[in-house]
Every structure is written in structure tokens, then in C-alpha cells.
Design a protein around this motif. Structure first.
Motif, PDB file in Angstrom:
ATOM      1  N   SER A   2      -6.376  -1.650   4.208  1.00  0.00           N
ATOM      2  CA  SER A   2      -6.432  -0.733   3.078  1.00  0.00           C
ATOM      3  C   SER A   2      -5.662  -1.297   1.888  1.00  0.00           C
ATOM      4  O   SER A   2      -6.044  -1.090   0.736  1.00  0.00           O
ATOM      5  N   SER A 113     -17.570   0.856   7.456  1.00  0.00           N
ATOM      6  CA  SER A 113     -18.161   1.950   6.671  1.00  0.00           C
ATOM      7  C   SER A 113     -17.095   2.875   6.101  1.00  0.00           C
ATOM      8  O   SER A 113     -17.339   3.592   5.120  1.00  0.00           O
ATOM      9  N   GLU A 114     -15.896   2.854   6.714  1.00  0.00           N
ATOM     10  CA  GLU A 114     -14.805   3.701   6.246  1.00  0.00           C
ATOM     11  C   GLU A 114     -13.520   2.891   6.133  1.00  0.00           C
ATOM     12  O   GLU A 114     -13.305   1.942   6.889  1.00  0.00           O
ATOM     13  N   ARG A 118     -11.853   7.351   4.657  1.00  0.00           N
ATOM     14  CA  ARG A 118     -12.757   7.645   3.552  1.00  0.00           C
ATOM     15  C   ARG A 118     -13.868   6.617   3.486  1.00  0.00           C
ATOM     16  O   ARG A 118     -13.725   5.499   3.977  1.00  0.00           O
ATOM     17  N   ALA A 119     -14.980   6.998   2.874  1.00  0.00           N
ATOM     18  CA  ALA A 119     -16.122   6.084   2.766  1.00  0.00           C
ATOM     19  C   ALA A 119     -15.712   4.822   2.003  1.00  0.00           C
ATOM     20  O   ALA A 119     -14.959   4.888   1.029  1.00  0.00           O
ATOM     21  N   ASN A 120     -16.199   3.700   2.474  1.00  0.00           N
ATOM     22  CA  ASN A 120     -15.886   2.409   1.855  1.00  0.00           C
ATOM     23  C   ASN A 120     -16.764   2.220   0.624  1.00  0.00           C
ATOM     24  O   ASN A 120     -17.925   1.833   0.718  1.00  0.00           O
ATOM     25  N   GLU A 121     -16.192   2.500  -0.541  1.00  0.00           N
ATOM     26  CA  GLU A 121     -16.956   2.405  -1.788  1.00  0.00           C
ATOM     27  C   GLU A 121     -17.279   0.970  -2.166  1.00  0.00           C
ATOM     28  O   GLU A 121     -18.197   0.723  -2.958  1.00  0.00           O
ATOM     29  N   LEU A 123     -18.678  -1.217  -0.447  1.00  0.00           N
ATOM     30  CA  LEU A 123     -19.963  -1.663   0.102  1.00  0.00           C
ATOM     31  C   LEU A 123     -21.094  -1.522  -0.909  1.00  0.00           C
ATOM     32  O   LEU A 123     -22.116  -2.195  -0.807  1.00  0.00           O
ATOM     33  N   GLY A 124     -20.915  -0.636  -1.882  1.00  0.00           N
ATOM     34  CA  GLY A 124     -21.948  -0.438  -2.889  1.00  0.00           C
ATOM     35  C   GLY A 124     -21.871  -1.409  -4.045  1.00  0.00           C
ATOM     36  O   GLY A 124     -22.790  -1.489  -4.864  1.00  0.00           O
TER      37      GLY A 124
END
Length: 265
Positions: A2, A113-114, A118-121, A123-124
Motif C-alpha cells: 500500500s 484487485s484490492e 479498497r478497489a485497486n484504482e 488497474l484502470g
């Protein structure tokens, strides 16, 4: 992980005005360059060690001929020789080994994915049309090798292949310039098994390892592939420069005899 994600995200935020949607990709490149710059003193020390090993290569070959039928005695004699000269056959691998944790964190960061529940931003985020969390197989399914994503991977692979080819040709020239027995002895020492007969072929095989990066980049997330292409390009350029100036600003290193047995990485 993190903490690493936070560093990449903050750096990407600073770069966003310049790189827009590719800011995270640019952050990965700059972060990688920062890691390599921090390791530069160790790389310089490794090249100095390589120069010492080049000087010792004829003596290692002589020990190999003298104790060829007594591997244990050969190993002790070779270790004593390196200890007296204040060098190690594995010293050149240290910068590469210290990078491995960074690579694995990068791999995990763009595979999870997290992050912290929290969602892994990240990746986008993208490098042009290709998502940093995507794989080459995904690009082939979405448009094929000449699709928008496929072209990004094609450029990545082309750069890795160019660096690997340059590294390979330089290693082959260095090998051709050195004594075969000394090169084989150094290859065995680099693998921790000095003088073993099977190590004679390693001197020819090791230069091919630079192409392993190409295979790795094809199966890891794009972000990890971007890290690989950045670090290998830096390593190749840095090594060529250090060998030219002798690692310490002195006379050039003759890499043909007993050069580093770690591939540029």
C-alpha cells in the motif's frame, strides 16, 4: 504494498498535467530510474569487482587445471584466491538481486484487485490504449497484435528485444576476446561451482539470458513489463558507460576475460 501504491499514485498525480492518462506509466518509469540511480554505487562497485575478476581469470584457470580432479580442493583454493584479492565471483549479481523485491511488488500491485480493502484504482490506468494491469494475452483477444493495445505491446517488445540483442552481441564479443578456459572457470565461479566441467558451457549460454526478459514481459502485467524495459535499458547503458570508463573513472575495463556472470538487468 500500500505504501508503494501511494508513492506511485502521488508521483502520477504530479505528472498528470504532462502525461494525462499515461501519468501512472510515466510514474513507473521515473520510479524505476530512481531505484536504478540509488543502486548506482553498488553497480560501480560491481564493475570494479569485475575488473579484479578479469585480472584473476588466468589464475583461476590455472587452479582449475591444477585441481581438476579434486573439486573440493579447487573450490577452497578459488575461494581463498578471491578472499585474498578482496573480491567475489558473485559481487556483480548484487544490484540485480536488490531489484527483485521492487519487481515483485510491482507485479503484485498491478495484479491485485484490492489494496488495503479498497478497489485497486491503478488497474484502470493506461499506457496509451493498454491498461497497466492487462496482459499481452488480453491485448491479443481485444484487437489482435495490430490492435490499439497490441501495438503498445509490440513497441514494448521491440525495445526489450533491441536491448537484449545489444547485450547479447556485446557479451559474445567479450567472450570471443577472452581465453576460453578462463571464461569457463569464471562462469563456474559465478554459479558457485568453480571448476565444474558442466560449467564450461555456461559461458556460451549466459548471454542468452538477456532474452528471458522478453518472455517475462509477455506474461506479466504491462506495468511490470514497463518496469522491466526501463531497468534493462538503464542497465545496458550504465554498464556500457562504466566499462568504458573503468567503473571508477579510470582506464577501460577489458571485459573479455572473466567479465560479470550476471546478465544485465
Amino acid at each position: 504494498m500500500s505504501v508503494f501504491a501511494a508513492l506511485v499514485s502521488q508521483l502520477a498525480s504530479l505528472l498528470e498535467p504532462l502525461f494525462a492518462s499515461s501519468a501512472t506509466a510515466a510514474a513507473i518509469v521515473l520510479f524505476t530510474l530512481g531505484v536504478r540511480l540509488a543502486l548506482h554505487p553498488l553497480t560501480r562497485a560491481a564493475v570494479r569487482g569485475e575488473k579484479a575478476r578479469a585480472r584473476l581469470a588466468p589464475r583461476v584457470a590455472e587452479l582449475r587445471r591444477k585441481h581438476d580432479r579434486d573439486p573440493e580442493r579447487l573450490q577452497r583454493a578459488t575461494a581463498d584466491l578471491y578472499a585474498r584479492e578482496g573480491t567475489s565471483p558473485l559481487a556483480g549479481c548484487l544490484p540485480m538481486l536488490l531489484q527483485l523485491p521492487v519487481f515483485f511488488v510491482m507485479y503484485r500491485l498491478f495484479s491485485a484487485s484490492e489494496i488495503g480493502g479498497r478497489a485497486n484504482e491503478l488497474l484502470g490506468d493506461r499506457l496509451f490504449a493498454a491498461p497497466l494491469g492487462g496482459h499481452w494475452a488480453d491485448a491479443l483477444r481485444d484487437g489482435g497484435p495490430l490492435g490499439a493495445q497490441g501495438i503498445v505491446y509490440a513497441g514494448l517488445f521491440a525495445l526489450i528485444a533491441a536491448v537484449a540483442t545489444w547485450t547479447y552481441l556485446r557479451a559474445r564479443r567479450a567472450m570471443a576476446a577472452g581465453a576460453p578456459d578462463a571464461a569457463a572457470a569464471e562462469a563456474g565461479a559465478g554459479a558457485g561451482m568453480p571448476g565444474m566441467p558442466a560449467m564450461a558451457g555456461m559461458a556460451k549460454v549466459l548471454p542468452l539470458l538477456s532474452f528471458g526478459t522478453l518472455i517475462t514481459a509477455a506474461v506479466v502485467p504491462l506495468a511490470a513489463g514497463l518496469y522491466l524495459v526501463t531497468t534493462t535499458t538503464w542497465a545496458a547503458a550504465e554498464r556500457a558507460w562504466l566499462l568504458r570508463v573503468g567503473g571508477t573513472g579510470g582506464s577501460p575495463v577489458v571485459a573479455g576475460k572473466g567479465g560479470s556472470r550476471c546478465p544485465d538487468a
